[in-house]
Design an enzyme around this catalytic site. Structure first.
Site, PDB file in Angstrom:
ATOM      1  N   ASP A   1       0.947  -1.315  -0.083  1.00 44.77           N
ATOM      2  CA  ASP A   1      -0.047  -0.031   0.104  1.00 44.77           C
ATOM      3  C   ASP A   1       0.830   1.217  -0.073  1.00 44.77           C
ATOM      4  O   ASP A   1       2.004   1.129  -0.019  1.00 44.77           O
ATOM      5  CB  ASP A   1      -0.903  -0.114   1.287  1.00 44.77           C
ATOM      6  CG  ASP A   1      -0.317   0.090   2.538  1.00 44.77           C
ATOM      7  OD1 ASP A   1       0.826   0.106   2.765  1.00 44.77           O
ATOM      8  OD2 ASP A   1      -0.882  -0.295   3.560  1.00 44.77           O
ATOM      9  N   SER A   2       0.227   2.304   0.011  1.00 44.53           N
ATOM     10  CA  SER A   2       1.062   3.679  -0.069  1.00 44.53           C
ATOM     11  C   SER A   2       1.648   4.291   1.219  1.00 44.53           C
ATOM     12  O   SER A   2       2.347   4.962   1.110  1.00 44.53           O
ATOM     13  CB  SER A   2       0.151   4.871  -0.894  1.00 44.53           C
ATOM     14  OG  SER A   2      -0.822   5.215   0.117  1.00 44.53           O
TER      15      SER A   2
ATOM     16  N   ASP B   1      -7.879  -7.248   0.011  1.00 42.30           N
ATOM     17  CA  ASP B   1      -7.174  -7.490   1.388  1.00 42.30           C
ATOM     18  C   ASP B   1      -7.867  -7.271   2.707  1.00 42.30           C
ATOM     19  O   ASP B   1      -8.843  -6.326   2.587  1.00 42.30           O
ATOM     20  CB  ASP B   1      -5.828  -6.921   1.291  1.00 42.30           C
ATOM     21  CG  ASP B   1      -6.093  -5.195   1.801  1.00 42.30           C
ATOM     22  OD1 ASP B   1      -6.534  -4.537   1.010  1.00 42.30           O
ATOM     23  OD2 ASP B   1      -5.591  -5.138   3.071  1.00 42.30           O
TER      24      ASP B   1
ATOM     25  N   CYS C   1     -13.787 -28.371   5.297  1.00 45.21           N
ATOM     26  CA  CYS C   1     -12.506 -28.030   4.898  1.00 45.21           C
ATOM     27  C   CYS C   1     -11.397 -28.727   4.785  1.00 45.21           C
ATOM     28  O   CYS C   1     -11.290 -29.728   5.832  1.00 45.21           O
ATOM     29  CB  CYS C   1     -12.386 -26.653   6.104  1.00 45.21           C
ATOM     30  SG  CYS C   1     -10.724 -25.764   5.831  1.00 45.21           S
TER      31      CYS C   1
ATOM     32  N   CYS D   1      -7.970 -27.828   4.977  1.00 45.78           N
ATOM     33  CA  CYS D   1      -6.946 -27.290   5.482  1.00 45.78           C
ATOM     34  C   CYS D   1      -6.003 -28.005   6.369  1.00 45.78           C
ATOM     35  O   CYS D   1      -6.889 -29.102   7.050  1.00 45.78           O
ATOM     36  CB  CYS D   1      -7.065 -25.852   6.087  1.00 45.78           C
ATOM     37  SG  CYS D   1      -7.820 -25.770   7.876  1.00 45.78           S
TER      38      CYS D   1
ATOM     39  N   CYS E   1      -7.818 -28.274   9.824  1.00 47.95           N
ATOM     40  CA  CYS E   1      -9.180 -29.232   9.735  1.00 47.95           C
ATOM     41  C   CYS E   1      -8.606 -30.641   9.728  1.00 47.95           C
ATOM     42  O   CYS E   1      -9.540 -31.643  10.072  1.00 47.95           O
ATOM     43  CB  CYS E   1     -10.128 -28.545   8.781  1.00 47.95           C
ATOM     44  SG  CYS E   1     -10.910 -27.006   9.325  1.00 47.95           S
TER      45      CYS E   1
ATOM     46  N   HIS F   1      -6.532 -22.072   9.231  1.00 49.63           N
ATOM     47  CA  HIS F   1      -7.705 -22.356   8.796  1.00 49.63           C
ATOM     48  C   HIS F   1      -8.552 -21.291   8.026  1.00 49.63           C
ATOM     49  O   HIS F   1      -9.154 -21.271   6.946  1.00 49.63           O
ATOM     50  CB  HIS F   1      -8.770 -22.805  10.052  1.00 49.63           C
ATOM     51  CG  HIS F   1     -10.375 -23.017   9.659  1.00 49.63           C
ATOM     52  ND1 HIS F   1     -10.580 -23.916   8.628  1.00 49.63           N
ATOM     53  CD2 HIS F   1     -11.115 -22.013   9.947  1.00 49.63           C
ATOM     54  CE1 HIS F   1     -12.091 -23.727   8.471  1.00 49.63           C
ATOM     55  NE2 HIS F   1     -12.370 -22.459   9.067  1.00 49.63           N
TER      56      HIS F   1
END
Lengths: 377, 377
Positions: free
Chosen positions: A90-91, A263, A301, A303, A306, A332
């Site tokens: 970002d700036s 984001d 899920c 992941c 999980c 997760h």
């Protein structure tokens, strides 16, 4: 070296592909937030496994610590962190206005004191470009002024005008051809100011556009109205990035209005706080009902968390103050976000986004904490 | 289902193999400490990759939180944590004496108040066995009394006598055939009391023996003298476990005196504090000299951290308070310990332990912090 293409649309939603020197990003994309050049509580491997394709890092934090010149000397963000994929920075503007102690704001730029040690710094469009070129992200942002919400219309109008002037100076100061510099559209919840900001920044011809100043406290319907208003104004062939947004519901609604990139700290921050996003709604792992719940956080899920751990174990780790609770729940939540974005993209490519959106919003609204466990009579 | 075999010796050092219902452990072995059923700051995958074969968990902590009955109901430590390999639990005695607020100590057992919430609990040999059977580790410990250091000889003598009586009661109360119950030898730094304790506990015929009450503040040479004295007394065919020890140097010296198993919080605690063990000595990652040091923590190490990250990045993460600093440095320290134990075992099998020990002690004494970096003139 840098390219973007919209490959499919469904209603107003777009699925595409952002190509960078460090790899390809499928859009719509979610970018985990790595404020201090690290996504909190997880490692590079966790991010790769969860399916992250691009990370965000914060200019404001990194200019203060460890310093952008050190990052440059160690190979930019890629060399410094070991993350091989694309980065976006970002700036610095938003964090200066929200975190630092402001000393002086003028057309030239911002003088401020670090929230870390009170040291004095100056951020101008030129300095923001210098820092971001030192950091070496694949996508960087023009320096902008984000008016707070609520703010008098005159303040928003002024921020729009300054954002345009700073966008022009950012563009003039930016020279790295291996980075894409995005312009930022401001204007608060005023549709005419949003339109003015967009047209002024568009005139500078950036390769992509960010939408700033949303999700800063305004009512959710206002955000959706602004996005719907900007959709036909922004060029269809360029990527659109909605900064700092949001919940899975927010992201669905923004994709429905033509946004490509997102984001947000929610999945990581909530992971550390024991709040889990699941396909059956949200869970607070502290809930006593999970004390002996042998199910994974989200039975749907795949992941790492999980596949290996139960709600009961995560609850124990969280209550015992174990760092690994934060790691496992962050893994997760990131997997949930990244998987949701993948499924959104798939539904767009299949021309079924409208149905997917309805179904997903229904699932997200489910009372996750209330779902009966195997030990519940 | 449970077995132990010494497969090679070199000088007094032994290399062997402990077989448990949850897998094989090569000895000499280091057991990462998972106090609250979790090794701090890392995940199961990190432990597997670092080469951990067996974990230690603490009876005292787990009886208080989440409670041994809950752990039992969720499949014991293996089902609860998801760690598929062997576990060892301590008896709870040491932590009761060091952490809890003691209310009453008698031949019957210990009444104490939890350090977490002040709640009152009783720990007896019978209760310690019940808890450890609920936790379901592969190797469990008899309940013992560890006299503090320094303590009057009479206090050590009393602790030895009580440890023998409690060992007999532990043995009588223990019934799980899929667990090995080890007896514990006490006696402080008094060789005659150590010998008495060993002979009394040996008479009860346990499948393995732990040496307690060392590394509690006594001079290092005293520990080595005690271990050398016990070596010929303990049966050669049974495993010996030195509780809570120690530095890599301590472990080398104990292996040289016939010890097979170790646990210690040093690699994990130091990892969280930014202290790294390396093949060229110890590093404090906060050291300003590492600010721009692009080398991995230990150029000779193949762990996840050393393959992916620089000292400069770890220093930044540590100073920024990022949890991943603790994770990454814990991974390295555990890998260093586990790799050191593997190399010790290899040197024993090759009949070269004496040379290895000399070389390793020389390396460990190197001034890690002083090693010049690439940016040092």
């Amino acid at each position: 070296m840098l390219a973007f293409a919209v490959e499919a649309t469904s209603e107003r939603a777009r699925a595409g592909r952002l190509t960078t020197p460090h790899g390809v990003v499928d859009t719509p994309a979610f970018m985990p937030v790595g404020t201090a050049a690290a996504v909190k509580a997880v490692t590079r491997r966790d991010l790769e496994e969860a399916g992250a394709q691009i990370l965000l890092a914060n200019t404001y934090h990194l200019m203060l610590r460890p310093g952008d010149e050190l990052v440059r000397d160690l190979g930019g963000l890629h060399g410094f962190t070991g993350w091989p994929g694309p980065f976006l920075t970002d700036s610095g503007g938003y964090q200066v206005f929200s975190l630092a102690k402001l000393r002086h704001l003028s057309d030239e730029g911002v003088m401020f004191q670090s929230h870390l040690d009170g040291s004095k710094h100056v951020l101008t469009p030129e300095r923001a470009m210098e820092i971001q070129q030192n950091l070496g992200a694949d996508v960087v942002m023009a320096f902008d002024e984000c008016a707070p919400h609520p703010a008098p219309r005159e303040a928003v109008e002024q921020a729009v005008a300054r954002t345009t002037r700073w966008a022009a100076r950012s563009r003039a100061a930016h020279g790295r051809e291996d980075q894409w510099l995005f312009g930022i559209v401001q204007g608060g919840v005023h549709l005419d100011l949003r339109e003015r900001s967009a047209r002024e920044v568009l005139a500078l011809d950036f390769p992509g556009y960010a939408i700033g100043g949303l999700s800063v406290g305004e009512p959710k319907p206002d955000m959706q109205v602004v996005l719907a208003h900007l959709d036909p104004i922004l060029p269809a062939e360029k990527p659109r990035y909605l900064m700092g947004v949001g919940t899975p519901e927010d992201i669905l609604e923004a994709v429905a209005r033509g946004v490509d990139m997102f984001d947000c700290v929610l999945p990581t921050r909530n992971g550390r706080n024991g709040q889990l996003f699941t396909s059956a709604g949200r869970l607070s792992i502290r809930n006593a009902r999970f004390r002996d719940d042998a199910r994974p956080p989200d039975p749907d899920c795949a992941c790492y968390t999980c596949r290996h751990h139960s709600r009961a174990y995560l609850r124990h780790l969280h209550l015992a103050g174990e760092m690994s609770a934060a790691t496992l729940m962050t893994i997760h939540n990131l997997a949930f976000y990244l998987d949701t974005l993948r499924r959104i993209g798939q539904s767009i490519r299949l021309g079924r986004f409208a149905q997917f959106r309805t179904e997903m919003l229904r699932q997200l609204a489910a009372p996750g904490d209330e779902a009966p466990g195997p030990h519940t009579p």
